[in-house]
Enzyme design. Structure first.
Site, short mmCIF file in Angstrom:
data_model
loop_
_atom_site.label_atom_id
_atom_site.label_comp_id
_atom_site.label_asym_id
_atom_site.label_seq_id
_atom_site.Cartn_x
_atom_site.Cartn_y
_atom_site.Cartn_z
N GLU A 63 0.84 -1.20 0.00
CA GLU A 63 0.00 0.00 0.00
C GLU A 63 0.88 1.25 0.00
OE1 GLU A 63 -2.81 0.27 3.13
OE2 GLU A 63 -3.92 -1.54 2.53
N HIS A 75 -1.02 11.54 -26.49
CA HIS A 75 -1.16 10.64 -27.64
C HIS A 75 -2.37 11.00 -28.48
CE1 HIS A 75 -0.73 7.01 -29.99
NE2 HIS A 75 -1.97 6.66 -29.71
N LYS A 123 1.46 1.88 -43.25
CA LYS A 123 1.59 0.56 -42.64
C LYS A 123 0.31 -0.23 -42.86
CE LYS A 123 2.35 1.80 -38.44
NZ LYS A 123 2.69 1.81 -37.01
N ASP A 164 7.16 2.18 -28.22
CA ASP A 164 6.89 1.14 -27.23
C ASP A 164 7.79 -0.07 -27.51
OD1 ASP A 164 5.87 -0.74 -25.48
OD2 ASP A 164 3.78 -0.23 -25.84
N GLY A 175 9.14 -0.70 -30.38
CA GLY A 175 10.15 -0.28 -31.34
C GLY A 175 10.04 -0.95 -32.69
#
Length: 310
Positions: free
Chosen positions: A36, A127, A190, A220, A222
């Site tokens: 905690e 983002h 892509k 992230d 890569g």
């Protein structure tokens, strides 16, 4: 004005405090035996304008809970205003329902921050820009583009540059940097032929003979960034670098980048250096401390934050 540092990125918090010529507020953030989080503020904050610096990076849930408890402690300590300074906003990629019966976790985090006691949010390169609308309190979203522009201009003066977006979704971000540098823009398209098959990379724009700079907000695993670098080299680029705001770098991402055609991956210090980065010759960090300090000073003085976007 007081600055509080949680545990996600102490070096950045110390650098920001140094830029502002202020000491960090004395706080104790520790764990009980069952993990905690316990927070104790060791000095008076009544009536103060308090800034809490905490990136909600890995371990994401621990860092988020730590921030929420700190906000609650400051609210109960009668701080006049509490600003959550989140250089990296975790859960930002969950900004919409991606399928049936899935959450919008970014909205949930926004609700938690407000309920815990945040009066204002200061973050960088969200983002998804619509996350600002998830809050009913002011949100200042800073941009790393001015930092990148200066760094690129210093390191690549006189080169035949081309800014490249690694996907269609990042075109706006890449175009803004291309306009700042007065250079051309290319886009990586892509697509997956079918599930489990690696992405097909199509390059939109003539990159032959150009030194390409990929621009993104998050790296992230890569994989996409390294594949994009390979595609650009196959299309005749003289070299490829990448400028990315948030270096999440999970799993074997550092090793993947180190072995890729990328001559350099430049990250900000919104997330602390990941393990192995100091061993990778083609990964570096640039500081956001001055940018954050100027934004915090503007918020405290009730002056313009948008002037920092230039």
């Amino acid at each position: 004005m007081k600055i509080v540092a949680c545990n996600s990125n102490p070096p950045l918090a110390r650098a920001v405090a140094h830029e502002l010529r202020l000491p960090l507020c004395k706080v104790s953030v520790r764990r009980f035996a069952d993990a905690e989080v316990f927070v104790e503020i060791c000095e008076n904050v009544r009536g103060e304008d308090v800034f809490v610096i905490q990136s909600t990076c890995s371990p994401t849930n621990d860092n988020l809970m730590e921030l929420l408890i700190m906000l609650d402690a400051l609210r109960r300590g009668s701080a006049r205003r509490v600003t959550a300074v989140m250089p990296y906003f975790g859960y930002a990629r969950q900004d919409r329902k991606s399928g049936p019966r899935t959450p919008i976790s970014a909205k949930l985090v926004a609700n938690l921050l407000v309920e815990a006691g945040a009066n204002r949010i200061l973050t960088m390169d969200l983002h998804a820009m619509q996350i600002q609308g998830f809050f009913d309190i002011p949100v200042d979203n800073l941009y790393a583009a001015p930092l990148f522009k200066r760094d690129i201009a210093e390191r690549h003066a006189g080169e035949n540059l081309m800014i490249v977006s690694p996907d269609v979704g990042g075109v706006v971000r890449a175009r803004q940097l291309a306009q700042r540098l007065n250079t051309d823009l290319a886009i990586i398209d892509k697509r997956r032929e079918r599930a489990g098959v690696s992405e097909v990379m199509n390059v939109i724009g003539d990159v032959a003979g150009r030194y390409c700079i990929l621009v993104d907000d998050i790296v992230d695993s890569g994989g996409s960034l390294c594949n994009a670098a390979e595609a650009l080299m196959k299309h005749g680029a003289t070299g490829v670098e990448a400028y990315v705001t948030h270096g999440v770098l999970t799993g074997s991402a550092v090793e993947r980048v180190a072995a890729s055609p990328l001559k350099m991956l430049t990250l900000t210090d919104s997330i602390p250096a990941r393990p192995g980065m100091d061993q990778a010759a083609n990964i570096r960090q640039i500081s956001t401390a001055n940018l954050l300090a100027r934004a915090m000073s503007a918020v405290a003085d009730e002056s313009s934050v948008s002037s920092l976007f230039d």
